[in-house]
Design a protein around this motif. Structure first.
Motif, PDB file in Angstrom:
ATOM      1  N   PRO B  68      35.978-119.246 -58.194  1.00 14.92           N
ATOM      2  CA  PRO B  68      36.017-119.599 -59.617  1.00 14.92           C
ATOM      3  C   PRO B  68      35.083-118.820 -60.535  1.00 14.92           C
ATOM      4  CG  PRO B  68      35.429-121.478 -58.230  1.00 14.92           C
ATOM      5  CD  PRO B  68      35.947-120.421 -57.356  1.00 14.92           C
ATOM      6  N   GLN B  69      33.834-118.612 -60.121  1.00 14.64           N
ATOM      7  CA  GLN B  69      32.918-117.965 -61.064  1.00 14.64           C
ATOM      8  C   GLN B  69      33.241-116.484 -61.216  1.00 14.64           C
ATOM      9  OE1 GLN B  69      32.477-119.362 -58.192  1.00 14.64           O
ATOM     10  NE2 GLN B  69      30.342-119.385 -57.602  1.00 14.64           N
ATOM     11  N   GLU B  70      33.394-116.063 -62.424  1.00 15.82           N
ATOM     12  CA  GLU B  70      33.726-114.672 -62.718  1.00 15.82           C
ATOM     13  C   GLU B  70      32.505-114.013 -63.333  1.00 15.82           C
ATOM     14  OE1 GLU B  70      36.969-112.708 -63.088  1.00 15.82           O
ATOM     15  OE2 GLU B  70      37.536-113.918 -61.363  1.00 15.82           O
ATOM     16  N   TYR B  71      31.611-113.603 -62.461  1.00 17.52           N
ATOM     17  CA  TYR B  71      30.391-112.976 -62.930  1.00 17.52           C
ATOM     18  C   TYR B  71      30.479-111.478 -62.785  1.00 17.52           C
ATOM     19  CZ  TYR B  71      28.116-117.529 -62.752  1.00 17.52           C
ATOM     20  OH  TYR B  71      27.768-118.833 -62.946  1.00 17.52           O
ATOM     21  N   LEU B  72      29.806-110.817 -63.679  1.00 21.60           N
ATOM     22  CA  LEU B  72      29.540-109.406 -63.517  1.00 21.60           C
ATOM     23  C   LEU B  72      28.158-109.293 -62.883  1.00 21.60           C
ATOM     24  CD1 LEU B  72      29.901-106.355 -64.169  1.00 21.60           C
ATOM     25  CD2 LEU B  72      28.926-106.855 -66.429  1.00 21.60           C
ATOM     26  N   ARG B  73      28.053-108.463 -61.834  1.00 23.31           N
ATOM     27  CA  ARG B  73      26.741-108.293 -61.189  1.00 23.31           C
ATOM     28  C   ARG B  73      26.121-106.972 -61.611  1.00 23.31           C
ATOM     29  NH1 ARG B  73      30.659-111.295 -57.967  1.00 23.31           N
ATOM     30  NH2 ARG B  73      29.586-113.240 -57.488  1.00 23.31           N
ATOM     31  N   LEU B  74      24.858-107.064 -61.927  1.00 23.89           N
ATOM     32  CA  LEU B  74      24.071-105.874 -62.250  1.00 23.89           C
ATOM     33  C   LEU B  74      23.050-105.698 -61.132  1.00 23.89           C
ATOM     34  CD1 LEU B  74      23.320-106.692 -66.022  1.00 23.89           C
ATOM     35  CD2 LEU B  74      25.289-105.472 -65.062  1.00 23.89           C
ATOM     36  N   ALA B  75      23.189-104.662 -60.353  1.00 24.27           N
ATOM     37  CA  ALA B  75      22.304-104.452 -59.210  1.00 24.27           C
ATOM     38  C   ALA B  75      21.293-103.366 -59.521  1.00 24.27           C
ATOM     39  CB  ALA B  75      23.119-104.074 -57.973  1.00 24.27           C
ATOM     40  N   CYS B  76      20.032-103.666 -59.336  1.00 22.53           N
ATOM     41  CA  CYS B  76      18.978-102.670 -59.528  1.00 22.53           C
ATOM     42  C   CYS B  76      18.887-101.818 -58.279  1.00 22.53           C
ATOM     43  CB  CYS B  76      17.640-103.360 -59.778  1.00 22.53           C
ATOM     44  SG  CYS B  76      16.283-102.168 -59.955  1.00 22.53           S
ATOM     45  N   HIS B  77      19.025-100.512 -58.419  1.00 21.16           N
ATOM     46  CA  HIS B  77      19.000 -99.693 -57.208  1.00 21.16           C
ATOM     47  C   HIS B  77      17.585 -99.314 -56.799  1.00 21.16           C
ATOM     48  CE1 HIS B  77      20.089 -96.386 -60.257  1.00 21.16           C
ATOM     49  NE2 HIS B  77      18.867 -96.142 -59.924  1.00 21.16           N
ATOM     50  N   ARG B  78      16.617 -99.819 -57.516  1.00 19.35           N
ATOM     51  CA  ARG B  78      15.237 -99.610 -57.073  1.00 19.35           C
ATOM     52  C   ARG B  78      14.763-100.819 -56.276  1.00 19.35           C
ATOM     53  NH1 ARG B  78      11.080 -95.825 -58.984  1.00 19.35           N
ATOM     54  NH2 ARG B  78      13.091 -95.056 -59.701  1.00 19.35           N
TER      55      ARG B  78
END
Lengths: 123, 123
Positions: B68-78
């Motif tokens: 159900p949850q439609e999130y956009l994920r922002l991943a820090c590559h550091r």
DNA sequence: TTAAGTGCAAACGGTTTGCATGGAT
DNA sequence: ATCCATGCAAACCGTTTGCACTTAA
């Protein structure tokens, strides 16, 4: 700059968007003794120096390319096709994410996922 | 719905954003006999049914969550930190990419990569 | 009595590590 | 004499495959 490193750098430039494995095979066409371990180590080094970059296309091995071009990649998760578009398409989103979350978007590190035009029509 | 499948589905829901390995360990806490092969097969099945989804965070194993949850994920590559934001942040980009390239963006399948606020400050 | 689901072991793709050798400085 | 780059083999993580065994329709 050792001979191996120059060969790897040349191969990255000639192939563009190649996997480490493909880069290794290319290098081995002229110098079969070069080991894939050296390719991995050299790619890391060249990336630290900022002369190559890699992009993840969802699954599978990362793709390496020479730096200057700043493309955004759109990867179709049905047919695996990759479209390269101007990274400027992300300018608006970049600004929003920076303002709302302090997040500095790197448009080149990960491809966006979705369906290409052809696959979207057959949904 | 076999017992194993129910266990996997429950584990996905309890953990949220877990890797197949983590899901397997969770299931094995109550039922040690369940094999990781079954976890992989069940995750594929549940994804085909649309009740779970996976997201790639750049490197490493994919993360599974209930749909159900439609999130956009922002991943820090550091620092590897993941921020979840409203997928609506992508509405503008979605529209543009559809108009220009016929590309149907799937906001949940791949995390966006960049630097989180903390890491961006220390650049 | 057939089909589907499971567990196990082995293979797989992609990557990293340990270690001994070899060249440059 | 030292240091760094290399090659090789082995280990590694995450995933898939083949196969024999069980279970339920």
């Amino acid at each position: 700059m050792t001979p191996q490193r120059q060969l790897v750098l040349d191969a990255v430039g000639e192939l563009e968007h190649a996997t480490p494995e493909q880069i290794c095979r290319r290098v081995q066409r002229s110098t079969p003794s070069v080991n894939i371990t050296t390719v991995y180590r050299t790619l890391d080094l060249l990336e630290d120096l900022g002369v190559v970059q890699h992009t993840h296309l969802g699954h599978g091995a990362p793709r390496y390319s020479t730096r200057p071009q700043e493309y955004l990649r759109l990867a179709c998760h049905r047919c695996e096709h990759v479209i390269e578009v101007d990274a400027g398409e992300l300018d608006g989103l970049s600004t929003t994410l920076r303002a709302h979350y302090g997040f500095e978007l790197d448009p080149t590190h990960v491809a966006l996922s979705g369906l290409c035009a052809a696959c979207a029509r057959n949904e």
